[in-house]
Scaffold this active site. Structure first.
Site, short mmCIF file in Angstrom:
data_model
loop_
_atom_site.label_atom_id
_atom_site.label_comp_id
_atom_site.label_asym_id
_atom_site.label_seq_id
_atom_site.Cartn_x
_atom_site.Cartn_y
_atom_site.Cartn_z
N ASP A 38 56.02 -43.27 -46.51
CA ASP A 38 57.29 -43.85 -46.92
C ASP A 38 57.00 -44.74 -48.15
OD1 ASP A 38 59.95 -45.16 -46.58
OD2 ASP A 38 58.75 -46.85 -45.91
N ASP A 252 57.65 -47.95 -41.96
CA ASP A 252 57.84 -49.30 -41.41
C ASP A 252 59.24 -49.52 -40.85
OD1 ASP A 252 58.99 -49.11 -43.98
OD2 ASP A 252 59.09 -51.29 -44.08
N ASP A 256 62.64 -44.77 -40.37
CA ASP A 256 61.49 -43.89 -40.27
C ASP A 256 61.20 -43.45 -38.83
OD1 ASP A 256 60.97 -44.27 -43.06
OD2 ASP A 256 60.06 -46.20 -42.57
P1 ADP Z 1 64.14 -46.26 -48.57
O1 ADP Z 1 63.83 -44.88 -48.05
O2 ADP Z 1 63.46 -46.48 -49.89
O3 ADP Z 1 63.81 -47.33 -47.56
P2 ADP Z 1 67.09 -46.36 -48.11
O4 ADP Z 1 67.29 -45.08 -47.38
O5 ADP Z 1 67.23 -47.61 -47.34
O6 ADP Z 1 65.71 -46.34 -48.95
O7 ADP Z 1 68.13 -46.43 -49.33
C1 ADP Z 1 68.16 -45.40 -50.30
C2 ADP Z 1 69.05 -45.76 -51.46
O8 ADP Z 1 70.40 -45.96 -51.03
C3 ADP Z 1 68.68 -47.05 -52.15
O9 ADP Z 1 67.65 -46.87 -53.09
C4 ADP Z 1 70.01 -47.43 -52.79
O10 ADP Z 1 70.21 -46.70 -53.98
C5 ADP Z 1 71.04 -46.97 -51.78
N1 ADP Z 1 71.44 -48.06 -50.87
C6 ADP Z 1 71.26 -48.10 -49.53
N2 ADP Z 1 71.76 -49.23 -49.00
C7 ADP Z 1 72.26 -49.96 -50.02
C8 ADP Z 1 72.91 -51.25 -50.14
N3 ADP Z 1 73.14 -52.04 -49.10
N4 ADP Z 1 73.27 -51.65 -51.38
C9 ADP Z 1 73.04 -50.88 -52.45
N5 ADP Z 1 72.43 -49.68 -52.41
C10 ADP Z 1 72.06 -49.20 -51.23
MG MG Z 2 60.97 -48.18 -45.74
#
Ligand code: ADP
Ligand code: MG
Length: 307
Positions: A38, A252, A256
C-alpha cells in the site's frame, strides 16, 4: 517444521516486533513471490501536509484588459471552504487541509450537511452552497466539468497528491498535499528484490502521483496499481493470485483489511488500525519495512534449521 522450532521462532520474532499469527504464517512466508505494498502509510509516513494551493483559473482581468465579473475565489476562501467541508472527515488529506487553514488563521464554518465517498472525496453544504473536495473521478461522477488539468499534471509529476475544490457547478481551485517517503522504504524494497521477490504498489491515489513515488523507491512503474477504490483492493490481490503468484499484501488502513485477508500473507504495518491487525498474519510493530525484510530472513532461517 517441528512445533518447538516454530514456537521458538515465533518468540524470537516477537522480541523483534514481528508478530506472527501462528507457525503456519512463518511457513507460508518462504513461498511468496510477490509483495504488494500500500502506498499511503506503508511506503510513506501517511502524514500529509499542504504544499500548494492553486486558484484563479479564471483571470481576474480579461484578455482585452477589462475586469471580469467573476474573478473566481481567493486562495483563502478556497481553503476555508475546503477545510470546512473536511471537518467531518478523518481522511489524512482532509486533516492536512484543516491544519493548513488553522496555520493561516482562517476561520472554519460548521457544514450544514456532509457526505463522504470512500476513495473519492467529500461533499458538504456550507453557507447554503454545495462544496466538493476530491479527485477527478469524484468530479466526473458529480458531473462538474474538469478544469486545472495542466496544474494537476505538474503537481502530480512531482509526487504530490491533488484534490480539486468545487463550489456548486464549478471547480474553483486545486490543493495539493505531500507525504514523506519513510526513510527505510527504498532500501527495504531493494532488499526484497535481492531476495527475488517482485514488488507492486497499490493505492487509491492517482496514477501520476503513484508512479512518481514508485520511481523514488525503485518499484517498476508497470507494477503500480493506482486509483484503486478501497473495496477493489481485494480484487487486485486475487488477480495476482490467479496468475499463479503467492502474494503478500502489506497495509495499514481499514481500507486494506479485506485485501490483507485475501493475500496468502497479510502484513499489518505500524500501530495501524485494529481491523488491519486482526486481518493480518503478520503484524510489524515498528511500522517499518525493514521489519518486513527481517520477517523473511527469520522465516528462512527457521526453515533451513528445521529440515
Ligand atoms: P489511499 O489508498 O492512498 O490510502 P484513499 O482510498 O483513502 O487512498 O483515497 C484515494 C483518493 O480519494 C485520494 O487520493 C483523494 O484524491 C480522494 N479522497 C478520498 N477521501 C477524500 C477526502 N476526505 N477529501 C478529499 N479527497 C479524498
Ligand atoms: Mg493506506
Amino acid at each position: 517444521a517441528t512445533p518447538t522450532a516454530l514456537m521458538a521462532g515465533t518468540g524470537k520474532a516477537a522480541e523483534n516486533g514481528i508478530l506472527f499469527r501462528d507457525g503456519e504464517a512463518i511457513q507460508t512466508m518462504k513461498d511468496l513471490d510477490v509483495v504488494v505494498l500500500d502506498k499511503t502509510g506503508t511506503i510513506t509516513e501517511g502524514n500529509h501536509s499542504v504544499t500548494d494551493v492553486v486558484v484563479g483559473d479564471h483571470p481576474a482581468v480579461s484578455a482585452d484588459g477589462g475586469t471580469l465579473e467573476d474573478p473566481g475565489l481567493t486562495e483563502r476562501e478556497v481553503v476555508r471552504l475546503a477545510a470546512s467541508a473536511e471537518r467531518g472527515s478523518e481522511h489524512p488529506i482532509g486533516q492536512a487541509i484543516i491544519e493548513y487553514a488553522e496555520d493561516q488563521e482562517i476561520e472554519l464554518t460548521e457544514p450544514e450537511a456532509f457526505d463522504n465517498v470512500a476513495g473519492k472525496g467529500i461533499q458538504a453544504e456550507i453557507d447554503g452552497r454545495s462544496v466538493y473536495v476530491g479527485n477527478t473521478k469524484f468530479f466526473d461522477e458529480v458531473g462538474i466539468p474538469l478544469a486545472y488539468e495542466d496544474e494537476l499534471q505538474t503537481l502530480e509529476q512531482e509526487g504530490k497528491t491533488t484534490v480539486l475544490v468545487g463550489v456548486e457547478d464549478e471547480i474553483v481551485g486545486v490543493i495539493s498535499t505531500a507525504d514523506t517517503i519513510k526513510e527505510e522504504s527504498h532500501d527495504a524494497i531493494q532488499a526484497l528484490h535481492d531476495r527475488g521477490l517482485e514488488t507492486w504498489m497499490i493505492t487509491g491515489d492517482n496514477e501520476r502521483t503513484a508512479r512518481a513515488i514508485a520511481e523514488k523507491v525503485d518499484i517498476d512503474p508497470s507494477r503500480v496499481m493506482a486509483g484503486v477504490l478501497p473495496q477493489d483492493k481485494i480484487d487486485k490481490v486475487s488477480e495476482l493470485q490467479e496468475e499463479g503468484y503467492n502474494v503478500a499484501m502489506v497495509g495499514d488502513g481499514i481500507n486494506d483489511a479485506p485485501a490483507l485477508k485475501q493475500a496468502n500473507i497479510g502484513v499489518a504495518i505500524g500501530t495501524g488500525t485494529d481491523i488491519a491487525i486482526q486481518s493480518s498474519d503478520v503484524s510489524l510493530v515498528r511500522g517499518s519495512l525493514d521489519a518486513l525484510v527481517d520477517s523473511f530472513t527469520l522465516s528462512e532461517r527457521i526453515f533451513s534449521k528445521i529440515k
